[in-house]
Design a protein around this motif. Structure first.
Motif, PDB file in Angstrom:
ATOM      1  N   TYR A 196       6.741  26.302  81.033  1.00 54.37           N
ATOM      2  CA  TYR A 196       5.877  26.079  82.197  1.00 54.37           C
ATOM      3  C   TYR A 196       4.565  26.804  81.929  1.00 54.37           C
ATOM      4  CZ  TYR A 196       3.865  27.034  86.791  1.00 54.37           C
ATOM      5  OH  TYR A 196       3.002  27.173  87.844  1.00 54.37           O
ATOM      6  N   PHE A 197       3.452  26.091  82.074  1.00 53.34           N
ATOM      7  CA  PHE A 197       2.119  26.651  81.864  1.00 53.34           C
ATOM      8  C   PHE A 197       1.374  26.655  83.198  1.00 53.34           C
ATOM      9  CE2 PHE A 197       3.357  24.687  77.899  1.00 53.34           C
ATOM     10  CZ  PHE A 197       2.912  25.570  76.921  1.00 53.34           C
ATOM     11  N   ASN A 198       0.623  27.712  83.443  1.00 48.52           N
ATOM     12  CA  ASN A 198      -0.241  27.810  84.615  1.00 48.52           C
ATOM     13  C   ASN A 198      -1.631  28.166  84.107  1.00 48.52           C
ATOM     14  OD1 ASN A 198      -0.656  30.136  87.338  1.00 48.52           O
ATOM     15  ND2 ASN A 198      -1.048  27.972  87.376  1.00 48.52           N
ATOM     16  N   PHE A 199      -2.554  27.208  84.197  1.00 53.77           N
ATOM     17  CA  PHE A 199      -3.925  27.376  83.708  1.00 53.77           C
ATOM     18  C   PHE A 199      -4.822  27.731  84.884  1.00 53.77           C
ATOM     19  CE2 PHE A 199      -1.752  24.287  81.079  1.00 53.77           C
ATOM     20  CZ  PHE A 199      -2.053  24.690  79.782  1.00 53.77           C
ATOM     21  N   ILE A 200      -5.656  28.756  84.720  1.00 48.94           N
ATOM     22  CA  ILE A 200      -6.496  29.219  85.817  1.00 48.94           C
ATOM     23  C   ILE A 200      -7.962  29.222  85.380  1.00 48.94           C
ATOM     24  CG2 ILE A 200      -6.946  31.135  87.410  1.00 48.94           C
ATOM     25  CD1 ILE A 200      -3.965  31.981  86.765  1.00 48.94           C
ATOM     26  N   GLY A 201      -8.841  28.722  86.255  1.00 47.44           N
ATOM     27  CA  GLY A 201     -10.279  28.762  85.991  1.00 47.44           C
ATOM     28  C   GLY A 201     -10.682  27.910  84.801  1.00 47.44           C
TER      29      GLY A 201
ATOM     30  N   GLU B 204      -7.545  22.308  93.132  1.00 49.10           N
ATOM     31  CA  GLU B 204      -8.673  23.198  93.385  1.00 49.10           C
ATOM     32  C   GLU B 204      -8.307  24.072  94.571  1.00 49.10           C
ATOM     33  OE1 GLU B 204     -13.280  22.994  94.688  1.00 49.10           O
ATOM     34  OE2 GLU B 204     -12.670  21.703  93.033  1.00 49.10           O
ATOM     35  N   ILE B 205      -8.366  25.375  94.348  1.00 54.01           N
ATOM     36  CA  ILE B 205      -7.991  26.326  95.372  1.00 54.01           C
ATOM     37  C   ILE B 205      -9.168  27.258  95.611  1.00 54.01           C
ATOM     38  CG2 ILE B 205      -6.368  28.153  96.002  1.00 54.01           C
ATOM     39  CD1 ILE B 205      -4.359  26.748  94.090  1.00 54.01           C
ATOM     40  N   ASP B 206      -9.788  27.114  96.766  1.00 55.75           N
ATOM     41  CA  ASP B 206     -10.972  27.889  97.147  1.00 55.75           C
ATOM     42  C   ASP B 206     -12.017  27.872  96.027  1.00 55.75           C
ATOM     43  OD1 ASP B 206     -12.564  29.405  98.866  1.00 55.75           O
ATOM     44  OD2 ASP B 206     -11.729  31.309  98.159  1.00 55.75           O
ATOM     45  N   GLY B 207     -12.276  26.679  95.502  1.00 49.76           N
ATOM     46  CA  GLY B 207     -13.304  26.497  94.490  1.00 49.76           C
ATOM     47  C   GLY B 207     -12.863  26.826  93.069  1.00 49.76           C
ATOM     48  N   GLU B 208     -11.637  27.278  92.885  1.00 54.77           N
ATOM     49  CA  GLU B 208     -11.112  27.647  91.563  1.00 54.77           C
ATOM     50  C   GLU B 208     -10.143  26.570  91.091  1.00 54.77           C
ATOM     51  OE1 GLU B 208     -11.194  30.082  88.591  1.00 54.77           O
ATOM     52  OE2 GLU B 208     -10.864  31.549  90.177  1.00 54.77           O
ATOM     53  N   SER B 209     -10.350  26.068  89.858  1.00 50.80           N
ATOM     54  CA  SER B 209      -9.428  25.082  89.301  1.00 50.80           C
ATOM     55  C   SER B 209      -8.160  25.784  88.834  1.00 50.80           C
ATOM     56  CB  SER B 209     -10.067  24.361  88.118  1.00 50.80           C
ATOM     57  OG  SER B 209     -11.134  23.567  88.563  1.00 50.80           O
ATOM     58  N   VAL B 210      -7.021  25.186  89.178  1.00 56.15           N
ATOM     59  CA  VAL B 210      -5.723  25.720  88.778  1.00 56.15           C
ATOM     60  C   VAL B 210      -4.883  24.540  88.281  1.00 56.15           C
ATOM     61  CG1 VAL B 210      -3.661  26.973  89.519  1.00 56.15           C
ATOM     62  CG2 VAL B 210      -5.872  27.538  90.528  1.00 56.15           C
ATOM     63  N   GLY B 211      -4.347  24.673  87.068  1.00 64.51           N
ATOM     64  CA  GLY B 211      -3.548  23.610  86.479  1.00 64.51           C
ATOM     65  C   GLY B 211      -2.111  24.044  86.282  1.00 64.51           C
ATOM     66  N   TYR B 212      -1.203  23.086  86.361  1.00 66.74           N
ATOM     67  CA  TYR B 212       0.222  23.333  86.198  1.00 66.74           C
ATOM     68  C   TYR B 212       0.754  22.307  85.209  1.00 66.74           C
ATOM     69  CZ  TYR B 212      -0.929  25.258  90.768  1.00 66.74           C
ATOM     70  OH  TYR B 212      -1.543  25.922  91.800  1.00 66.74           O
ATOM     71  N   MET B 213       1.584  22.748  84.273  1.00 62.10           N
ATOM     72  CA  MET B 213       2.151  21.817  83.311  1.00 62.10           C
ATOM     73  C   MET B 213       3.530  22.300  82.872  1.00 62.10           C
ATOM     74  SD  MET B 213       0.585  20.299  79.758  1.00 62.10           S
ATOM     75  CE  MET B 213       0.154  21.900  79.162  1.00 62.10           C
ATOM     76  N   ILE B 214       4.427  21.332  82.691  1.00 59.12           N
ATOM     77  CA  ILE B 214       5.753  21.605  82.144  1.00 59.12           C
ATOM     78  C   ILE B 214       5.888  20.717  80.917  1.00 59.12           C
ATOM     79  CG2 ILE B 214       8.235  21.544  82.551  1.00 59.12           C
ATOM     80  CD1 ILE B 214       7.541  21.649  85.601  1.00 59.12           C
ATOM     81  N   ALA B 215       6.273  21.312  79.786  1.00 59.38           N
ATOM     82  CA  ALA B 215       6.373  20.547  78.545  1.00 59.38           C
ATOM     83  C   ALA B 215       7.517  21.062  77.689  1.00 59.38           C
ATOM     84  CB  ALA B 215       5.065  20.648  77.761  1.00 59.38           C
ATOM     85  N   ILE B 216       8.086  20.150  76.918  1.00 57.73           N
ATOM     86  CA  ILE B 216       9.036  20.551  75.885  1.00 57.73           C
ATOM     87  C   ILE B 216       8.220  20.797  74.624  1.00 57.73           C
ATOM     88  CG2 ILE B 216      10.932  19.814  74.392  1.00 57.73           C
ATOM     89  CD1 ILE B 216      11.997  18.147  76.708  1.00 57.73           C
ATOM     90  N   ILE B 217       8.368  21.977  74.057  1.00 61.15           N
ATOM     91  CA  ILE B 217       7.683  22.336  72.819  1.00 61.15           C
ATOM     92  C   ILE B 217       8.726  22.302  71.707  1.00 61.15           C
ATOM     93  CG2 ILE B 217       6.325  24.096  71.621  1.00 61.15           C
ATOM     94  CD1 ILE B 217       4.953  22.929  74.150  1.00 61.15           C
ATOM     95  N   ALA B 218       8.383  21.662  70.590  1.00 62.14           N
ATOM     96  CA  ALA B 218       9.310  21.559  69.466  1.00 62.14           C
ATOM     97  C   ALA B 218       8.615  21.992  68.183  1.00 62.14           C
ATOM     98  CB  ALA B 218       9.806  20.120  69.325  1.00 62.14           C
TER      99      ALA B 218
END
Length: 192
Positions: A110-115, A143-157
């Motif tokens: 699980y990845f959480n990308f901020i800004g 977008e949360i109070d002007g800040e970009s926030v990304g969420y991703m779930i991936a299988i890494i191999a």
């Protein structure tokens, strides 16, 4: 001004109209609005600061972007994961992907990308550098109070130990990670 559940039980169009009116009052009149709501979507869309209450006491407070990207309390984490669809996505993914059946060279992350991290090709660069492949199962940018926030779930191999070490170094770039394994989450220094 106190607004107690002003958007409760309204259709989406009316909710948006009410939120636009409250935002306009705040911006044009400099009016401070205390917005009481159970709807985290409402908080994400117009609030600058938030206080989370449980049984009549404030358990967490701060800027909305901070609370949504680094919640400290379990209740707050539950609210955030529900409103961002992360919790439901993890549940869906872990029902489909049998974690205990993943080969030794694969893991669910699980990845959480901020800004600014939401605008960079961090995962692509890591996969090229560490020769791993990724199968993205869920992704969203909010977008949360002007800040970009990304969420991703991936299988890494691939060769995971060097890749996982690189994940730990991502915190300084605005990326938090969790390696999902079975029913537990293995957390490193860069985990949220």
């Amino acid at each position: 001004m106190i607004s107690d559940e002003a958007t409760s039980a309204l259709d989406p169009k009316t909710t948006q109209s009410i939120l636009e009116l409250l935002k306009k009052l705040n911006e044009e009149l400099g009016l401070t609005i205390v917005l009481i709501t159970h709807e985290m979507q409402v908080i994400k869309s117009i609030c600058h600061n938030v206080a989370v209450m449980d049984e009549g006491r404030v358990i967490e407070r701060g800027p909305v972007s901070q609370i949504f990207t680094a919640p400290q309390e379990k209740l707050t984490t539950d609210f955030v994961e529900t409103s961002t669809n992360v919790k439901a996505a993890i549940e869906r993914v872990t029902k489909t992907v049998k974690l205990d059946e993943l080969p030794a060279n694969q893991e669910l992350v699980y990845f959480n990308f901020i800004g600014n991290a939401t605008k960079q090709s961090i995962l692509s660069e890591l996969s090229q550098t560490y020769h791993v492949s990724e199968n993205i199962l869920f992704a969203n940018i909010d977008e949360i109070d002007g800040e970009s926030v990304g969420y991703m779930i991936a299988i890494i191999a691939g060769d995971l130990p060097p890749f996982n070490q690189a994940l730990e170094d991502l915190r300084s770039q605005g990326v938090k990670t969790q390696i999902l394994s079975g029913r537990t989450v293995r957390e490193g220094e860069a985990s949220c």
